[in-house]
Design a protein around this motif. Structure first.
Motif, short mmCIF file in Angstrom:
data_model
loop_
_atom_site.label_atom_id
_atom_site.label_comp_id
_atom_site.label_asym_id
_atom_site.label_seq_id
_atom_site.Cartn_x
_atom_site.Cartn_y
_atom_site.Cartn_z
N UNK A 66 -12.93 74.77 51.63
CA UNK A 66 -13.34 76.05 51.05
C UNK A 66 -13.32 77.14 52.12
N UNK A 67 -13.39 78.37 51.66
CA UNK A 67 -13.49 79.53 52.56
C UNK A 67 -14.29 80.61 51.84
N UNK A 68 -14.88 81.50 52.61
CA UNK A 68 -15.64 82.61 52.04
C UNK A 68 -15.65 83.77 53.02
N UNK A 69 -15.94 84.94 52.52
CA UNK A 69 -15.97 86.12 53.37
C UNK A 69 -16.58 87.30 52.64
N UNK A 70 -16.52 88.44 53.28
CA UNK A 70 -17.06 89.67 52.70
C UNK A 70 -16.00 90.74 52.68
N UNK A 71 -16.23 91.74 51.85
CA UNK A 71 -15.35 92.90 51.73
C UNK A 71 -16.18 94.11 52.13
N UNK A 72 -15.62 94.97 52.96
CA UNK A 72 -16.38 96.08 53.50
C UNK A 72 -16.14 97.41 52.80
N UNK A 73 -15.12 97.52 52.00
CA UNK A 73 -14.77 98.80 51.39
C UNK A 73 -14.62 98.68 49.87
N UNK A 74 -14.74 99.81 49.18
CA UNK A 74 -14.44 99.92 47.76
C UNK A 74 -15.27 98.94 46.94
N UNK A 75 -16.58 99.17 46.84
CA UNK A 75 -17.45 98.23 46.12
C UNK A 75 -17.20 98.20 44.62
N UNK A 76 -16.72 97.09 44.13
CA UNK A 76 -16.57 96.85 42.69
C UNK A 76 -16.49 95.35 42.47
N UNK A 77 -16.94 94.90 41.32
CA UNK A 77 -16.89 93.47 41.02
C UNK A 77 -15.44 93.00 40.88
N UNK A 78 -14.57 93.86 40.34
CA UNK A 78 -13.16 93.49 40.22
C UNK A 78 -12.52 93.32 41.59
N UNK A 79 -12.91 94.16 42.54
CA UNK A 79 -12.39 94.05 43.89
C UNK A 79 -12.81 92.73 44.52
N UNK A 80 -14.04 92.33 44.30
CA UNK A 80 -14.53 91.05 44.84
C UNK A 80 -13.73 89.88 44.26
#
Length: 98
Positions: A66-80
């Protein structure tokens, strides 16, 4: 133009490949489950995360890696959700079946 999924493409690749070794399926067909999450939208504590797990069909759907991470820009559930899919697809060899 939309912001990148993370600070730089290299940082996403680093998150995906760091300590993540895909297992090679016998039938050369990779199976993943992906998920993204968004919490605290509209606040300074907004957080977007993604993850994927590689599944072995031959072993009663057991988790291979498995892998996981975070997104720092453009907050939206679709983006995630899109980031999770992008990260999973970025981890397989070119031409692989997913």
């Amino acid at each position: 133009m939309l912001p990148p999924l993370c600070s730089t493409p290299a940082s996403l690749a680093e998150q995906v490949y760091a300590n993540t070794i895909l297992t090679h399926p016998v039938d050369a067909h990779y199976v993943f489950y992906t998920d993204g999450s968004l919490i605290h939208l509209g606040t300074p504590e907004v957080s977007i995360g993604w993850s994927w797990v590689q599944i072995h069909d031959l072993h009663l759907n057991s988790v291979a890696t498995y892998a996981h991470g975070t997104v720092k820009h453009w907050p939206s559930s679709s983006h995630a959700e899109a980031a999770a899919i992008y990260a999973a697809l970025s981890s397989v060899p070119n031409g692989a079946k997913v």
